[in-house]
Design a protein around this motif. Structure first.
Motif, PDB file in Angstrom:
ATOM      1  N   LYS A 153       1.632  -3.210   5.717  1.00  0.00           N
ATOM      2  CA  LYS A 153       0.839  -2.013   5.467  1.00  0.00           C
ATOM      3  C   LYS A 153       0.174  -2.098   4.101  1.00  0.00           C
ATOM      4  O   LYS A 153       0.522  -2.938   3.260  1.00  0.00           O
ATOM      5  N   ILE A 154      -0.783  -1.220   3.900  1.00  0.00           N
ATOM      6  CA  ILE A 154      -1.458  -1.063   2.617  1.00  0.00           C
ATOM      7  C   ILE A 154      -1.347   0.402   2.214  1.00  0.00           C
ATOM      8  O   ILE A 154      -1.569   1.299   3.025  1.00  0.00           O
ATOM      9  N   CYS A 155      -0.966   0.640   0.949  1.00  0.00           N
ATOM     10  CA  CYS A 155      -0.848   2.003   0.431  1.00  0.00           C
ATOM     11  C   CYS A 155      -1.812   2.190  -0.737  1.00  0.00           C
ATOM     12  O   CYS A 155      -2.126   1.233  -1.459  1.00  0.00           O
ATOM     13  N   THR A 156      -2.255   3.414  -0.911  1.00  0.00           N
ATOM     14  CA  THR A 156      -3.138   3.734  -2.031  1.00  0.00           C
ATOM     15  C   THR A 156      -2.472   4.736  -2.946  1.00  0.00           C
ATOM     16  O   THR A 156      -1.603   5.507  -2.530  1.00  0.00           O
ATOM     17  N   SER A 157      -2.899   4.738  -4.211  1.00  0.00           N
ATOM     18  CA  SER A 157      -2.258   5.555  -5.237  1.00  0.00           C
ATOM     19  C   SER A 157      -3.304   6.028  -6.232  1.00  0.00           C
ATOM     20  O   SER A 157      -4.301   5.339  -6.470  1.00  0.00           O
ATOM     21  N   ASP A 158      -3.091   7.199  -6.812  1.00  0.00           N
ATOM     22  CA  ASP A 158      -3.989   7.697  -7.859  1.00  0.00           C
ATOM     23  C   ASP A 158      -3.334   7.630  -9.235  1.00  0.00           C
ATOM     24  O   ASP A 158      -3.780   8.257 -10.183  1.00  0.00           O
ATOM     25  N   TYR A 159      -2.243   6.867  -9.351  1.00  0.00           N
ATOM     26  CA  TYR A 159      -1.501   6.752 -10.608  1.00  0.00           C
ATOM     27  C   TYR A 159      -2.244   5.842 -11.590  1.00  0.00           C
ATOM     28  O   TYR A 159      -2.868   4.855 -11.197  1.00  0.00           O
ATOM     29  N   ASP A 160      -2.189   6.170 -12.877  1.00  0.00           N
ATOM     30  CA  ASP A 160      -2.797   5.349 -13.918  1.00  0.00           C
ATOM     31  C   ASP A 160      -1.798   4.266 -14.337  1.00  0.00           C
ATOM     32  O   ASP A 160      -0.798   4.534 -14.977  1.00  0.00           O
ATOM     33  N   TYR A 161      -2.094   3.013 -13.974  1.00  0.00           N
ATOM     34  CA  TYR A 161      -1.171   1.902 -14.209  1.00  0.00           C
ATOM     35  C   TYR A 161      -1.466   1.147 -15.506  1.00  0.00           C
ATOM     36  O   TYR A 161      -0.996   0.021 -15.689  1.00  0.00           O
ATOM     37  N   THR A 162      -2.207   1.747 -16.416  1.00  0.00           N
ATOM     38  CA  THR A 162      -2.637   1.055 -17.636  1.00  0.00           C
ATOM     39  C   THR A 162      -1.467   0.450 -18.410  1.00  0.00           C
ATOM     40  O   THR A 162      -1.529  -0.696 -18.863  1.00  0.00           O
ATOM     41  N   ASP A 163      -0.383   1.203 -18.559  1.00  0.00           N
ATOM     42  CA  ASP A 163       0.751   0.736 -19.359  1.00  0.00           C
ATOM     43  C   ASP A 163       1.911   0.238 -18.492  1.00  0.00           C
ATOM     44  O   ASP A 163       3.068   0.205 -18.932  1.00  0.00           O
ATOM     45  N   THR A 164       1.624  -0.135 -17.269  1.00  0.00           N
ATOM     46  CA  THR A 164       2.661  -0.547 -16.325  1.00  0.00           C
ATOM     47  C   THR A 164       2.681  -2.064 -16.171  1.00  0.00           C
ATOM     48  O   THR A 164       1.637  -2.701 -16.062  1.00  0.00           O
ATOM     49  N   VAL A 165       3.889  -2.634 -16.171  1.00  0.00           N
ATOM     50  CA  VAL A 165       4.034  -4.062 -15.864  1.00  0.00           C
ATOM     51  C   VAL A 165       4.016  -4.192 -14.337  1.00  0.00           C
ATOM     52  O   VAL A 165       5.004  -3.893 -13.665  1.00  0.00           O
ATOM     53  N   ILE A 166       2.890  -4.614 -13.800  1.00  0.00           N
ATOM     54  CA  ILE A 166       2.683  -4.618 -12.362  1.00  0.00           C
ATOM     55  C   ILE A 166       3.724  -5.489 -11.657  1.00  0.00           C
ATOM     56  O   ILE A 166       4.230  -5.141 -10.586  1.00  0.00           O
ATOM     57  N   ARG A 215      -6.833   4.450  -7.545  1.00  0.00           N
ATOM     58  CA  ARG A 215      -6.657   3.634  -8.750  1.00  0.00           C
ATOM     59  C   ARG A 215      -5.774   2.411  -8.506  1.00  0.00           C
ATOM     60  O   ARG A 215      -5.772   1.478  -9.297  1.00  0.00           O
ATOM     61  N   GLY A 216      -5.002   2.433  -7.430  1.00  0.00           N
ATOM     62  CA  GLY A 216      -4.139   1.311  -7.128  1.00  0.00           C
ATOM     63  C   GLY A 216      -4.015   1.115  -5.631  1.00  0.00           C
ATOM     64  O   GLY A 216      -4.012   2.078  -4.856  1.00  0.00           O
ATOM     65  N   VAL A 217      -3.945  -0.146  -5.223  1.00  0.00           N
ATOM     66  CA  VAL A 217      -3.759  -0.496  -3.818  1.00  0.00           C
ATOM     67  C   VAL A 217      -2.578  -1.458  -3.745  1.00  0.00           C
ATOM     68  O   VAL A 217      -2.531  -2.453  -4.486  1.00  0.00           O
ATOM     69  N   GLY A 218      -1.612  -1.156  -2.894  1.00  0.00           N
ATOM     70  CA  GLY A 218      -0.436  -1.999  -2.754  1.00  0.00           C
ATOM     71  C   GLY A 218      -0.372  -2.642  -1.387  1.00  0.00           C
ATOM     72  O   GLY A 218      -0.611  -1.985  -0.361  1.00  0.00           O
ATOM     73  N   LEU A 219      -0.079  -3.927  -1.350  1.00  0.00           N
ATOM     74  CA  LEU A 219       0.078  -4.678  -0.105  1.00  0.00           C
ATOM     75  C   LEU A 219       1.566  -4.925   0.111  1.00  0.00           C
ATOM     76  O   LEU A 219       2.242  -5.498  -0.750  1.00  0.00           O
ATOM     77  N   TYR A 220       2.075  -4.489   1.251  1.00  0.00           N
ATOM     78  CA  TYR A 220       3.494  -4.603   1.561  1.00  0.00           C
ATOM     79  C   TYR A 220       3.732  -5.687   2.605  1.00  0.00           C
ATOM     80  O   TYR A 220       2.853  -5.979   3.426  1.00  0.00           O
ATOM     81  N   ALA A 221       4.928  -6.273   2.568  1.00  0.00           N
ATOM     82  CA  ALA A 221       5.264  -7.348   3.501  1.00  0.00           C
ATOM     83  C   ALA A 221       6.752  -7.319   3.797  1.00  0.00           C
ATOM     84  O   ALA A 221       7.547  -6.736   3.064  1.00  0.00           O
ATOM     85  N   LYS A 222       7.104  -7.978   4.902  1.00  0.00           N
ATOM     86  CA  LYS A 222       8.507  -8.141   5.275  1.00  0.00           C
ATOM     87  C   LYS A 222       8.815  -9.621   5.428  1.00  0.00           C
ATOM     88  O   LYS A 222       8.001 -10.387   5.937  1.00  0.00           O
ATOM     89  N   GLY A 223      10.045 -10.012   4.991  1.00  0.00           N
ATOM     90  CA  GLY A 223      10.521 -11.357   5.219  1.00  0.00           C
ATOM     91  C   GLY A 223      11.398 -11.416   6.448  1.00  0.00           C
ATOM     92  O   GLY A 223      11.460 -10.457   7.241  1.00  0.00           O
ATOM     93  N   SER A 224      12.099 -12.520   6.618  1.00  0.00           N
ATOM     94  CA  SER A 224      12.974 -12.685   7.784  1.00  0.00           C
ATOM     95  C   SER A 224      14.105 -11.675   7.808  1.00  0.00           C
ATOM     96  O   SER A 224      14.665 -11.389   8.859  1.00  0.00           O
TER      97      SER A 224
END
Length: 670
Positions: free
Chosen positions: A28-41, A85-94
């Protein structure tokens, strides 16, 4: 958007792909309006302030180490607009555990407007991310996702191929079928997956007993699923399952309004231990809703099934005792996270986390109802008398204890942090081995077939030495013993924290201690809750689920011995009569001490062994205690102990060869 930054979890999955030990499926892909300026991605485990999410539509390889992930999102369920402001790509392993694989952030965000009722706005995400050159990445089209434009352009050709087929058949058409009254799609591997259509008929009733427990970075949700709906003998609705949906910022309105994090089809599977959600942010409120649905896919959307809570850091519950104040009620002050707590409230039990259960060979058979030990939590009968099903025990989860004394101030603290270096975990330690729980018999012990048991309806076995009881307890198997010294300190600390009173008989109840002629059978408090007491001295009391915490008969306490010079010797394992191999905690006295305790030894290692006996039955600790040289210990008071009994009635004044009709034992598993 900037290029995708692969998270630490994503890099771990990529390493497994390269090693060939896992597969990867982008979910899935999620969207966010959080300001990630000071975040260690790279450190992110999930996006903050998620606004929307959508399933991945298509994954294709564009290079030997790059894949392109497509997804479409629109505003049809959006009540308020926001900036992406941010887009996250999610994944699953085995292992089927979903992770945040990669994140893209921007300083010039696009705006997703709210749905106006007539105009649908949408955006296509085309994300290119590094994987590896193995074949471990799932490349597929997901028919459950919103199709992209290029997928829609191929629909006409696909329809022509299947023009002679019918959706109302077992084979279906275009990857869809309506079969056995259910609309389904083919997941691409020949598996037909149900599509939620809203269903028909009557929806199941609400869930019941729904609770949400707060933890450090986690929440645990418990509930009871509804049964089938039957009216006048007519089956109107069959419960099929319950879905748990999570949504950011507000409660889900329907099953598709958020993320389905659980689809439970086993009735009451999460009533006892609950469903634990980890990796959450402390202080952030999370919103959930349970959706029971029928076999016809009719869904209950009642607001009564909503739950919300914010995870919180571990707590430290503390109190301070002014040892110069003889008033047992006013000498104690709450400290740390205990400030504002109410003495005797059920909130304390939530912090302690103890519960009654049947334990067989060290394995929990099932939890018992706190209000009726004759039944399991689900209401079915529990065998608590024969011993065939196991012993009735109370489980005490791992908590840390810290006891210090400076001058006339004794400080006592307990934390639910399982690994705080400032605390001791002696009650949950077997030698050098960490334990997550210890168990104590809910009743004073009864010996049958040369084994010490914890069963209802039995007259406690007495008139045996501490060593004999030790052997009978250990005959149950590895991990079994009779009640230990550090487990006693642990429950004494629990008592002080919950009741904030040094006079335990006043705070809880007299116990079976006044003018009685002999011990009485166990089980008198089975239906009296976890804590029970009264004032006549003719009825058994109960504290933290332990019947006869004091009163009826004493119990031997193992792991505590004094030598000939009043040195206090303690142990968490390998109990014996002489203290061989025990740890020397120092000299507790220079002569025998006896009387009503006013000052205890007062450390994490020595607890509430008497140091000074300058009190009375109404002052200081209000219980009579002993510290003699060359002795073992027993605790609690017996049927005729009157006011000398209580939570601090610890007698270290008997030889290991001693026995008496008023001294029994309590089973322990550690």
């Amino acid at each position: 958007m900037q290029n995708l930054i692969i998270t630490n979890k994503g890099q771990e999955l990529m390493a497994k792909l390269i090693a060939g030990t896992s597969t990867a499926t982008f979910t899935k892909i999620c969207t966010s309006d959080y300001d990630y300026t000071d975040t260690v991605i790279e450190d992110l485990l999930t996006l903050y302030q998620i606004k929307q999410e959508t399933l991945v539509s298509k994954v294709t390889r564009t290079d030997t180490t790059i894949v392109e992930v497509l997804a479409v999102m629109n505003n049809t369920n959006l009540n308020e607009g926001y900036y992406i402001r941010g887009v996250g790509l999610y994944a699953k392993g085995s292992d089927d555990v979903e992770i945040l694989y990669a994140v893209s952030i921007t300083d010039t965000p696009d705006y997703m407007p709210p749905f106006s009722g007539s105009t649908v706005s949408g955006i296509t995400f085309r994300l290119n991310t590094k994987v590896d050159n193995s074949t471990q990445v799932t490349l597929e089209v997901n028919p459950a996702a919103i199709p992209t434009i290029d997928q829609l352009q191929n629909v006409e050709n696909t329809l022509n191929v299947h023009i002679g087929n019918s959706v109302y058949s077992e084979s279906g058409v275009h990857g869809f079928r309506y079969h056995n009254d259910i609309l389904q799609f083919d997941d691409g591997e020949g598996n037909w997956i149900d599509i939620e259509t809203g269903g028909g008929g009557i929806a199941p009733n609400n869930v019941s007993d729904a609770t949400i427990k707060v933890g450090n970075g986690k929440l645990t949700i418990k509930w009871s699923d509804p049964g089938d709906t039957v009216v006048d003998g007519q089956l109107l609705c069959t419960w099929e399952g319950t879905k748990l949906v999570q949504k950011a910022g507000s409660f889900p309105e329907n099953i598709k309004d958020g993320t389905v994090i659980l689809d439970n089809k086993v009735k009451d599977a999460y009533l006892s231990d609950g469903f634990e959600i980890n990796g959450l942010t402390n202080g952030t409120t999370y919103y959930f809703k349970l959706f029971p649905y029928s076999d016809k896919n009719a869904v209950n959307e009642n607001v009564a099934n909503r739950l919300s809570a914010a995870p919180q850091p571990y707590k430290i519950m503390g109190l301070s005792i002014d040892l110069s104040n003889s008033n047992p009620a006013t000498s104690i002050t709450y400290t740390d996270d205990a400030v504002g707590m109410t003495p005797g409230s059920a909130a304390w039990d939530e912090f302690f986390g103890h519960y009654p259960c049947l334990l067989n060979a060290g394995v929990e058979v099932g939890k018992l109802k706190t209000t009726d030990y004759t039944k399991f939590e689900n209401g079915t009968a529990a065998d608590i008398t024969s011993g065939s099903a196991g012993d009735v025990m109370v489980a005490f989860p791992r908590r840390g204890v810290k006891i210090t004394t400076v001058g006339t101030t004794m400080t006592i603290k307990m934390t639910d942090d399982p690994d705080n270096a400032d605390f001791e975990y002696l009650a949950h330690t077997r030698g050098s081995t960490r334990k997550e729980k210890f168990y104590l018999g809910a009743y004073k012990g009864f010996t049958t077939s040369s084994k010490l048991r914890s069963l209802s309806g039995k007259t406690p076995t007495a008139s045996q030495t501490i060593g004999t009881f030790r052997t009978q307890a250990q005959a149950n198997g590895a991990g079994y013993d009779q009640s230990g010294f550090y487990q006693l300190i642990f429950r004494q600390v629990m008592y002080l924290l919950k009741y904030r009173n040094l006079d335990s008989q006043t705070a809880v109840g007299r116990g079976y201690v006044d003018g009685n002629s002999a011990a009485i059978a166990t089980g008198g408090t089975n239906t009296k809750g976890m804590d029970f007491g009264e004032t006549t001295g003719k009825l058994q009391m109960k504290l933290f689920g332990l019947e006869d915490f004091w009163g009826n008969v004493y119990e031997w306490i193992d792991g505590l011995v004094t030598n000939s010079t009043w040195n206090i010797l303690t142990a968490t394992d390998s109990f014996n009569d002489s203290g061989s191999g025990y740890t020397n905690q120092g000299q507790g006295a220079t002569a025998d001490v006896s009387g009503y305790m006013s000052v205890p030894q007062g450390t994490s290692e020595t607890g509430f062994i008497v140091k000074t006996a300058g009190g009375s039955e109404t002052t200081y600790f209000c219980d009579y205690a002993y510290l003699y040289d060359g002795c073992v210990a027993y605790f609690g008071g017996s049927w005729g102990a009157a006011s000398s009994a209580g939570a601090f009635r610890l007698r270290v004044n008997s030889a290991a060869s001693s026995s008496g009709a008023y001294v029994a034992a309590r089973l322990m598993y550690l």
